[in-house]
Design an enzyme around this catalytic site. Structure first.
Site, mmCIF file in Angstrom:
data_model
loop_
_atom_site.group_PDB
_atom_site.id
_atom_site.type_symbol
_atom_site.label_atom_id
_atom_site.label_comp_id
_atom_site.label_asym_id
_atom_site.label_seq_id
_atom_site.Cartn_x
_atom_site.Cartn_y
_atom_site.Cartn_z
ATOM 1 N N HIS A 143 -18.058 -58.069 63.345
ATOM 2 C CA HIS A 143 -18.379 -57.049 62.344
ATOM 3 C C HIS A 143 -19.580 -57.468 61.507
ATOM 4 C CE1 HIS A 143 -17.585 -54.496 58.686
ATOM 5 N NE2 HIS A 143 -17.244 -53.625 59.617
ATOM 6 N N CYS A 144 -19.683 -58.758 61.221
ATOM 7 C CA CYS A 144 -20.752 -59.259 60.352
ATOM 8 C C CYS A 144 -22.137 -59.112 60.963
ATOM 9 C CB CYS A 144 -20.525 -60.736 60.031
ATOM 10 S SG CYS A 144 -18.941 -61.109 59.258
ATOM 11 N N ILE A 145 -22.240 -59.139 62.291
ATOM 12 C CA ILE A 145 -23.560 -59.133 62.924
ATOM 13 C C ILE A 145 -23.973 -57.749 63.410
ATOM 14 C CG2 ILE A 145 -23.250 -61.539 63.590
ATOM 15 C CD1 ILE A 145 -22.947 -60.610 66.499
ATOM 16 N N GLY A 181 -18.317 -63.003 61.941
ATOM 17 C CA GLY A 181 -17.770 -62.525 63.201
ATOM 18 C C GLY A 181 -18.514 -61.322 63.726
#
Length: 343
Positions: free
Chosen positions: A331-333, A329
């Site tokens: 936050h992950c990128i 999502g």
């Protein structure tokens, strides 16, 4: 020397991202690839409306990045394998004098699955540290930024299936991992969750990253993924985790106030149970960039909960369905670079 990772709500200088490049994660068809590029670009442009964004771009994608990204986003050319900046990128910390440094974890592609290559990403943290002019804090721990969450006051959330994964750290136990986390992040209280969400153990998963399960928007408070449908496997998973956290205390000895963040109503896609989660949001200086899933009722409810958890910040939802279709999502990128702290 003692290092300290500030809370994600601490003042920031910029956000780091990586532009997608072709490969298994991005998509097999041109339509899938175009949707992936557009999703990353939309997140970047949304953040850039508030604060600086720096984007690592593989040489094969520089022309496309220049077409799709506004000139206010700074581009840095470097060969990369994957584009989930939270994980191979640096984890920024403060030194005793408040100066900034960058923790360089060992990155082996989330346990070294045969679908990913990590050779070009292993020095990414050092590359970014050089660009920002900050020293590197080396670590031999195989870890990713999505596998940790801190409150800025000594508490860290970890997952047994990540840091204790035999494909990551086969010779380490809880105690040794906690010692290294304390050295690099200044976290004196490690709370070990037993696992992550079900979908995260599929082929393209991380094997249990905490950043779709729980986060601490402020000390003593936990935002917790809440799958309310008993037919979804994460219903039982999260019941167990909630019971555990209700009995835990943080580094200051406080019991947690747990705020449930209900999951979207969608339960499955073509590959099985989804792990769509509103926990996977990004906090920036004046806003919260929240995952949205084209579900007006659920998206609105989540954004209201986030607005209450982060008072004074505008909550902006961005469509995260194409991100989660590829394994993560908002936050992950992304990866935040905090400002130096006044000594």
């Amino acid at each position: 020397m003692t290092w300290h990772m500030p809370a994600e709500t601490a003042p920031q200088d910029r956000i780091w991202m990586a532009f997608p490049r072709e490969g298994q994660t991005l998509g097999e068809t041109s339509a899938e690839r175009d949707a992936g590029y557009a999703a990353w670009a939309h997140v970047a442009s949304t953040i850039a409306g508030f604060q600086p964004v720096s984007m690592i771009v593989d040489p094969t994608e520089m022309a496309r990045a220049k077409r799709m990204l506004s000139s206010e986003i700074t581009l840095h050319e470097r060969t990369i394998d994957d584009f989930w900046m939270r994980d191979p990128g640096p984890t920024f910390v403060h030194g005793p004098d408040g100066a900034l440094a960058a923790v360089d974890w060992v990155f082996n592609g989330w346990g070294g699955g045969d679908w990913t290559a990590s050779g070009n990403d292993r020095d990414l943290a050092r590359f970014i540290a050089d660009l920002t002019g900050v020293p590197v804090v080396p670590s031999l721990l195989v870890n990713e930024g999505g596998g940790i969450h801190v409150d800025g006051e000594g508490t860290v959330l970890l997952t047994e299936t990540v840091q204790l994964d035999p494909d990551r750290n086969p010779n380490l136990d809880r105690g040794r991992v906690a010692e290294e986390i304390a050295r690099t992040l200044g976290a004196t209280k490690a709370i070990w969750l037993p696992r992550g969400l079900e979908r995260d153990y599929d082929t393209f998963g991380t094997r249990g990253h905490v950043d779709i399960v729980a986060c601490m928007p402020s000390p003593g408070v936990i935002l917790l993924h809440d799958q309310r449908d008993p037919s979804h496997p994460d219903h039982a998973v999260m019941q167990g985790i909630r019971a555990q956290l209700a009995a835990e205390t943080d580094a200051k000895g406080r019991s947690f106030e747990i705020i449930d963040l209900p999951a979207p109503e969608t339960l499955t896609d073509a590959h099985g149970p989804v792990d769509w989660s509103y926990v996977n949001h990004l906090v920036i200086n004046d806003a919260v960039i929240a995952c949205a899933f084209n579900e007006p009722r659920a998206d609105t409810q989540a954004q209201e909960i986030l607005a209450a958890a982060y008072p004074g910040r505008q909550v902006i939802g961005v469509d995260a369905t194409e991100l989660f279709a590829r394994g993560g999502g908002v936050h992950c990128i992304t990866q935040q670079q905090p400002k130096p702290r006044a000594s």
